[in-house]
Design a protein around this motif. Structure first.
Motif, PDB file in Angstrom:
ATOM      1  N   ILE A   1       5.679  -7.853  -8.782  1.00  0.00           N
ATOM      2  CA  ILE A   1       5.100  -7.660  -7.457  1.00  0.00           C
ATOM      3  C   ILE A   1       3.846  -7.228  -7.217  1.00  0.00           C
ATOM      4  CG2 ILE A   1       5.600  -6.304  -5.361  1.00  0.00           C
ATOM      5  CD1 ILE A   1       8.501  -6.073  -6.112  1.00  0.00           C
ATOM      6  N   PHE A   2       3.302  -6.176  -8.311  1.00  0.00           N
ATOM      7  CA  PHE A   2       2.083  -5.669  -8.288  1.00  0.00           C
ATOM      8  C   PHE A   2       1.323  -5.970  -9.314  1.00  0.00           C
ATOM      9  CE2 PHE A   2       5.186  -2.885  -5.722  1.00  0.00           C
ATOM     10  CZ  PHE A   2       4.550  -2.979  -4.542  1.00  0.00           C
ATOM     11  N   ARG A   3       1.074  -7.244  -9.621  1.00  0.00           N
ATOM     12  CA  ARG A   3       0.640  -7.536 -11.017  1.00  0.00           C
ATOM     13  C   ARG A   3      -0.880  -6.995 -11.315  1.00  0.00           C
ATOM     14  NH1 ARG A   3       2.915 -12.727 -12.440  1.00  0.00           N
ATOM     15  NH2 ARG A   3       1.207 -13.103 -13.564  1.00  0.00           N
ATOM     16  N   ASP A   4      -1.677  -7.135 -10.357  1.00  0.00           N
ATOM     17  CA  ASP A   4      -3.010  -6.576 -10.636  1.00  0.00           C
ATOM     18  C   ASP A   4      -3.155  -5.136 -10.527  1.00  0.00           C
ATOM     19  OD1 ASP A   4      -4.100  -9.357 -10.610  1.00  0.00           O
ATOM     20  OD2 ASP A   4      -4.442  -9.595  -8.523  1.00  0.00           O
ATOM     21  N   ASP A   5      -2.345  -4.611  -9.742  1.00  0.00           N
ATOM     22  CA  ASP A   5      -2.477  -3.167  -9.701  1.00  0.00           C
ATOM     23  C   ASP A   5      -1.961  -2.521 -10.981  1.00  0.00           C
ATOM     24  OD1 ASP A   5      -3.602  -2.649  -6.684  1.00  0.00           O
ATOM     25  OD2 ASP A   5      -1.927  -3.937  -6.617  1.00  0.00           O
ATOM     26  N   VAL A   6      -0.844  -2.931 -11.289  1.00  0.00           N
ATOM     27  CA  VAL A   6      -0.077  -2.735 -12.440  1.00  0.00           C
ATOM     28  C   VAL A   6      -1.084  -2.744 -13.917  1.00  0.00           C
ATOM     29  CG1 VAL A   6       1.835  -2.967 -14.184  1.00  0.00           C
ATOM     30  CG2 VAL A   6       2.292  -2.747 -11.735  1.00  0.00           C
ATOM     31  N   MET A   7      -1.659  -3.902 -13.915  1.00  0.00           N
ATOM     32  CA  MET A   7      -2.345  -4.235 -15.007  1.00  0.00           C
ATOM     33  C   MET A   7      -3.607  -3.314 -15.127  1.00  0.00           C
ATOM     34  SD  MET A   7      -0.593  -6.013 -16.889  1.00  0.00           S
ATOM     35  CE  MET A   7      -1.871  -6.018 -18.365  1.00  0.00           C
ATOM     36  N   LYS A   8      -4.079  -2.987 -13.971  1.00  0.00           N
ATOM     37  CA  LYS A   8      -5.310  -1.880 -14.183  1.00  0.00           C
ATOM     38  C   LYS A   8      -4.972  -0.613 -14.698  1.00  0.00           C
ATOM     39  CE  LYS A   8      -7.842  -3.615 -10.143  1.00  0.00           C
ATOM     40  NZ  LYS A   8      -7.992  -3.637  -8.557  1.00  0.00           N
ATOM     41  N   ILE A   9      -3.728   0.003 -14.282  1.00  0.00           N
ATOM     42  CA  ILE A   9      -3.210   1.322 -14.815  1.00  0.00           C
ATOM     43  C   ILE A   9      -2.942   0.976 -16.484  1.00  0.00           C
ATOM     44  CG2 ILE A   9      -1.286   2.855 -14.568  1.00  0.00           C
ATOM     45  CD1 ILE A   9      -0.890   2.054 -11.670  1.00  0.00           C
TER      46      ILE A   9
ATOM     47  N   VAL B   1       0.938  -1.186   0.168  1.00  0.00           N
ATOM     48  CA  VAL B   1      -0.182   0.107  -0.133  1.00  0.00           C
ATOM     49  C   VAL B   1       0.847   1.161   0.054  1.00  0.00           C
ATOM     50  CG1 VAL B   1      -1.776   1.541   1.432  1.00  0.00           C
ATOM     51  CG2 VAL B   1      -1.859  -1.225   1.299  1.00  0.00           C
ATOM     52  N   LEU B   2       1.825   1.358   0.882  1.00  0.00           N
ATOM     53  CA  LEU B   2       2.832   2.630   0.911  1.00  0.00           C
ATOM     54  C   LEU B   2       3.576   2.715  -0.716  1.00  0.00           C
ATOM     55  CD1 LEU B   2       4.348   1.699   4.437  1.00  0.00           C
ATOM     56  CD2 LEU B   2       2.635   3.810   3.788  1.00  0.00           C
ATOM     57  N   ILE B   3       4.145   1.535  -1.078  1.00  0.00           N
ATOM     58  CA  ILE B   3       4.716   1.800  -2.338  1.00  0.00           C
ATOM     59  C   ILE B   3       3.860   2.354  -3.546  1.00  0.00           C
ATOM     60  CG2 ILE B   3       5.764   0.701  -4.050  1.00  0.00           C
ATOM     61  CD1 ILE B   3       7.157  -1.325  -2.236  1.00  0.00           C
ATOM     62  N   ILE B   4       2.683   1.674  -3.443  1.00  0.00           N
ATOM     63  CA  ILE B   4       1.488   2.226  -4.375  1.00  0.00           C
ATOM     64  C   ILE B   4       1.361   3.621  -4.164  1.00  0.00           C
ATOM     65  CG2 ILE B   4      -0.812   1.956  -5.124  1.00  0.00           C
ATOM     66  CD1 ILE B   4      -0.650  -1.004  -4.743  1.00  0.00           C
ATOM     67  N   LEU B   5       1.012   4.087  -3.005  1.00  0.00           N
ATOM     68  CA  LEU B   5       0.908   5.405  -2.565  1.00  0.00           C
ATOM     69  C   LEU B   5       1.816   6.286  -2.886  1.00  0.00           C
ATOM     70  CD1 LEU B   5      -1.230   7.249  -1.065  1.00  0.00           C
ATOM     71  CD2 LEU B   5      -0.130   6.847   1.015  1.00  0.00           C
ATOM     72  N   GLY B   6       3.088   5.646  -2.548  1.00  0.00           N
ATOM     73  CA  GLY B   6       4.278   6.728  -3.229  1.00  0.00           C
ATOM     74  C   GLY B   6       4.178   6.919  -4.669  1.00  0.00           C
ATOM     75  N   PHE B   7       3.994   5.769  -5.583  1.00  0.00           N
ATOM     76  CA  PHE B   7       4.087   6.053  -6.939  1.00  0.00           C
ATOM     77  C   PHE B   7       2.783   6.890  -7.247  1.00  0.00           C
ATOM     78  CE2 PHE B   7       2.501   4.608 -11.062  1.00  0.00           C
ATOM     79  CZ  PHE B   7       3.653   4.141 -11.830  1.00  0.00           C
ATOM     80  N   LEU B   8       1.809   6.880  -6.800  1.00  0.00           N
ATOM     81  CA  LEU B   8       0.725   7.900  -7.119  1.00  0.00           C
ATOM     82  C   LEU B   8       1.085   9.428  -6.599  1.00  0.00           C
ATOM     83  CD1 LEU B   8      -2.632   5.756  -5.870  1.00  0.00           C
ATOM     84  CD2 LEU B   8      -1.898   6.230  -8.373  1.00  0.00           C
TER      85      LEU B   8
END
Length: 230
Positions: free
Chosen positions: A106-114, A14-21
């Motif tokens: 590492i973030f397969r589903d989240d990356v594919m949504k983007i 969650v922290l990495i995704i938040l940092g990315f955003l």
């Protein structure tokens, strides 16, 4: 203990995704990274920096990771550094492709949504599922094909490759040998075109080499087993 480990991993994710955003929002809001003129002005203002070469490589790596077109940086690299610009942009592409490849794993589903949001903004002849299946089936050959052809964006290939079973060695070799010729011929053409006033024949050579490359790519695409049948 197992539950705590899973909880910590989820929190890290969650922290990495938040940092990315946060980084993406900052780049869009303050640098307007999807505006070609804004990117050009940004680098032009930093041109006098004595560490400009390193600055250019690092920022190019960052920007293309966020789906900014690689072609913009080929133009800028040629303008600021001449033919050396090819090396700097190519290096940024390789570094960026490695980083995104592992992030996607590492973030397969989240990356594919983007990726779906970026890729599906306009009609495409090839869907993402088909690309994934062909990467799994053909490996390095299809990666080489995708890197050579202009119809699939660089960043999209990075992300999709990371969620497939392709080996890293095949992925990186396909990337190096697939992207290298296209980037080089583009840089060579741009450098010679800029200097057409002082070296007209050089510009002719630049156009000739670029046309030969484009013709070769088109012919290969028409004959390739990787081509999507209409």
């Amino acid at each position: 203990e197992v539950l705590n480990l899973k909880k910590n991993r989820k929190m890290l994710k969650v922290l990495i995704i938040l940092g990315f955003l946060i980084v993406m929002i900052y780049l869009v809001k303050n640098l307007d990274i999807y505006n070609k003129e804004s990117i050009t002005d940004f680098f032009s203002n930093a041109d006098k920096n004595r560490n400009f070469t390193l600055f250019f490589i690092l920022l190019t790596t960052l920007f293309i990771t966020f789906f900014v077109p690689v072609t913009w940086f080929s133009v800028l690299g040629s303008f600021f550094f001449g033919l050396k610009g090819f090396i700097y942009v190519f290096l940024a592409c390789i570094i960026g492709s490695i980083g995104v490849f592992y992030i996607s794993k590492i973030f397969r589903d989240d990356v594919m949504k983007i990726v779906h949001k970026v890729y599906d903004r306009k009609p495409r002849k090839v869907n993402l599922d088909e690309i994934s299946k062909k990467i799994n089936k053909f490996g390095i050959g299809y990666i080489f094909f995708l890197r050579s052809m202009p119809f699939i964006p660089y960043s999209v290939v990075n992300c999709i490759s990371g969620v497939t079973s392709v080996k890293f060695k095949d992925y990186i070799l396909g990337t190096i040998f697939g992207m290298g010729p296209g980037l080089f011929t583009t840089s060579y053409f741009l450098v010679k075109a800029v200097n057409i006033k002082y070296n007209p024949m050089g510009a002719v050579w630049g156009v000739g080499i670029k046309l030969i490359y484009v013709f070769a790519v088109i012919m290969w695409y028409k004959k390739s087993k990787y081509r999507t049948k209409e």
